[in-house]
Write an enzyme that holds these catalytic residues in place. Structure first.
Site, PDB file in Angstrom:
ATOM      1  CE1 TYR A  14      69.135  60.256  15.830  1.00  0.00           C
ATOM      2  CE2 TYR A  14      68.191  58.303  16.145  1.00  0.00           C
ATOM      3  CZ  TYR A  14      69.298  59.086  16.139  1.00  0.00           C
ATOM      4  OH  TYR A  14      70.418  58.686  16.913  1.00  0.00           O
ATOM      5  CG  HIS A  16      73.254  62.454  14.705  1.00  0.00           C
ATOM      6  ND1 HIS A  16      74.421  63.194  14.577  1.00  0.00           N
ATOM      7  CD2 HIS A  16      73.341  61.775  15.985  1.00  0.00           C
ATOM      8  CE1 HIS A  16      75.144  63.129  15.503  1.00  0.00           C
ATOM      9  NE2 HIS A  16      74.650  62.149  16.385  1.00  0.00           N
ATOM     10  CB  SER A 253      77.610  57.715  18.891  1.00  0.00           C
ATOM     11  OG  SER A 253      76.970  57.293  19.848  1.00  0.00           O
ATOM     12  CE  LYS A 254      74.581  59.319  11.680  1.00  0.00           C
ATOM     13  NZ  LYS A 254      74.202  59.168  10.168  1.00  0.00           N
ATOM     14  NE  ARG A 255      75.536  57.724  23.291  1.00  0.00           N
ATOM     15  CZ  ARG A 255      75.838  56.711  24.008  1.00  0.00           C
ATOM     16  NH1 ARG A 255      75.075  55.798  24.797  1.00  0.00           N
ATOM     17  NH2 ARG A 255      77.149  56.784  24.453  1.00  0.00           N
TER      18      ARG A 255
END
Length: 496
Positions: A14, A16, A253-255
């Site tokens: 996705y 971010h 963060s890129k969760r």
């Protein structure tokens, strides 16, 4: 020189919210200077590429109002704009570097690299590539290649001196070359690594200014060295500061999904902001203020207004947190600017998404009085519960009275309201049309001739909610028949 900027995401997932800010800053800078903004899809990491991710990225950018002048879906003079379609270009320039002594073929196997790392760790050294194939002869390299040995191409970083990375935000950043490694720039699969592809693409697409996250600062020296090896003009770098969690503790963060940071629900995907009821211009306004400030204590501004002042040099290099309470406030400011019809248009997709039996006409009737209460469009659900079920509107006699309006007075007031509403024709049944009469009824049957106690009680009778739209608009949204039904229910309760 015409300014040309770009946003170059990898379709590995996705968009971010940090990537959205990077794209926004790149877009604002290009448009401020009358230049072009380019979208490029960097899909050379085939194992991590997610089907449909590129289209989702483009959908999110367009939702934010960020439109590119050249890109994979619209073309342009410097395309193609998807890296997997530019393989021949990378192959050509990777081998040009080898042929001209700036790079070399490295034949190290996985077992070799593993043994090398283990030996370095045992010796207490930092594990890194030891450049064992850097200086082999051309004949030896040719023999290994003829024997079928796979290879990668590594760039020959200088062994001494310094590499200076000029940065529009941070100034010159100096690196000791002795601390740098020989980066892989071309993989054995025939695809480039990020380092080679980004330099080749930015050059041939005429990019003049590069905005990207500061996680790329430590590898920027290889890009500087590549530009110098090719003899190409180097774009201006601007490494954007990291975005922190709302608490200010830790990088956002890129969760893969939203998460809880203390009492705050932290949204990570750009699409999550859309799903949770934020308006695109409000989110753009908010993102522009993370690391940059419009000035003059101005909080609300359009992208066009920010373009007039936006400069990369004015971005604060320090990490900045995401103050979600400020985002909610900004979103509310934009919601309140919408006309009732426009607000209904924004809310209806959520109603339809959740298959709620609520019409646009009902939303339009409530829009003038609920807009100021909404931090997010999805907050409307709390206001609309009274439209969804009749079962909640079962109140006790005590709930239908007030200390300034006893049971007999309350019953008389409800009956007077019921009789008045039932006599109205459709054209007269409007919020403005019933307001004066219902206030008069409240003044007539309440102590001290104050309408407030009765209007509050009548709102409870009609909506069954402590939190709901005002009485007049709630009745219009319910419709005349349902409003009368609920008034009759209150009268029945008061008569025992």
């Amino acid at each position: 020189m015409s300014v040309r900027t770009r946003f170059a995401p990898s379709p590995t997932g996705y968009l971010h919210i940090g990537g959205a800010r990077t794209a926004l800053f790149s877009y604002l800078y290009a448009k401020k200077h009358g230049g072009q903004f380019i979208l490029r899809i960097e899909d050379t990491d085939e194992k991590r590429t997610v089907e449909g991710a590129a289209q989702a990225l483009m959908d999110d950018l367009r939702w934010l109002g960020i439109q590119w002048d050249e890109g994979p879906d619209i073309g342009g003079p410097t395309g193609p704009y998807t890296q997997s379609e530019r393989r021949e270009l990378y192959h050509k320039w990777a081998h040009w570097l080898v042929d001209n002594g700036y790079a070399y073929k490295c034949f190290a196997t996985a077992d070799e690299l593993k043994e090398m790392r283990e030996a370095q760790i045992t010796a207490g050294q930092q594990p890194e590539y030891d450049r064992r194939y850097r200086d082999i002869s051309a004949d030896e390299a040719a023999k290994l290649e003829a024997d079928g040995r796979a290879y990668v191409i590594r760039f020959k970083m200088p062994l001494e001196g310094q590499t200076v990375v000029p940065d529009a935000i941070r100034g010159d950043i100096t690196f000791e070359n002795s601390q740098l490694t020989d980066y892989v720039i071309f993989k054995s699969t025939g695809l480039p690594t990020y380092h080679l592809a980004v330099v080749v693409d930015d050059h041939f697409m005429g990019i003049t200014h590069i905005t990207r996250g500061d996680e790329w600062v430590n590898t920027a020296p290889i890009h500087v060295q590549l530009y110098q090896a090719f003899g190409w003009d180097m774009p201006e770098f601007a490494h954007l500061p990291v975005i922190l969690n709302p608490s200010g503790k830790g990088k956002l963060s890129k969760r893969t999904q939203s998460f809880q940071d203390g009492n705050t629900l932290v949204l990570v995907k750009t699409s999550e902001f859309r799903e949770n009821g934020y308006l695109p211009p409000a989110l753009v306004n908010f993102l522009t203020n993370i690391g940059w400030a419009y000035g003059d204590d101005v909080e609300i501004f359009t992208p066009e207004e920010s373009m007039e002042r936006f400069e990369l040099a004015d971005i604060n290099p320090s990490a900045a947190s995401m103050p979600y309470t400020k985002l909610d406030w900004i979103n509310n400011q934009y919601i309140m600017k919408l006309t009732p019809e426009a607000l209904a248009d924004q809310i209806m997709p959520f109603i339809e998404r959740d298959n709620l039996p609520i019409s646009k006409e009902q939303i339009s009737a409530l829009a003038p009085v609920v807009g100021m209460r909404l931090k997010r469009l999805t907050d409307i659900y709390e206001q609309l519960q009274f439209l969804l079920t009749d079962e909640t509107v079962h109140l006790t006699a005590d709930q239908l009275t007030h200390k300034k309006m006893g049971p007999e007075a309350a019953l008389a007031a409800f009956m007077a309201t019921r009789d008045y509403i039932s006599d109205l024709d459709g054209d007269s049944f409007t919020a403005e049309g019933i307001a004066d009469r219902l206030r008069a009824i409240g003044e007539m049957f309440t102590e001290n001739e104050k309408a407030g106690p009765y209007l509050g009680t009548a709102r409870m009778a009609v909506t069954g909610q402590k939190v709901s739209p005002p009485l007049f608009e709630a009745m219009i949204a319910l419709g005349q028949d349902v409003a009368l039904e609920r008034l009759n229910r209150a009268i029945a309760t008061l008569t025992g």
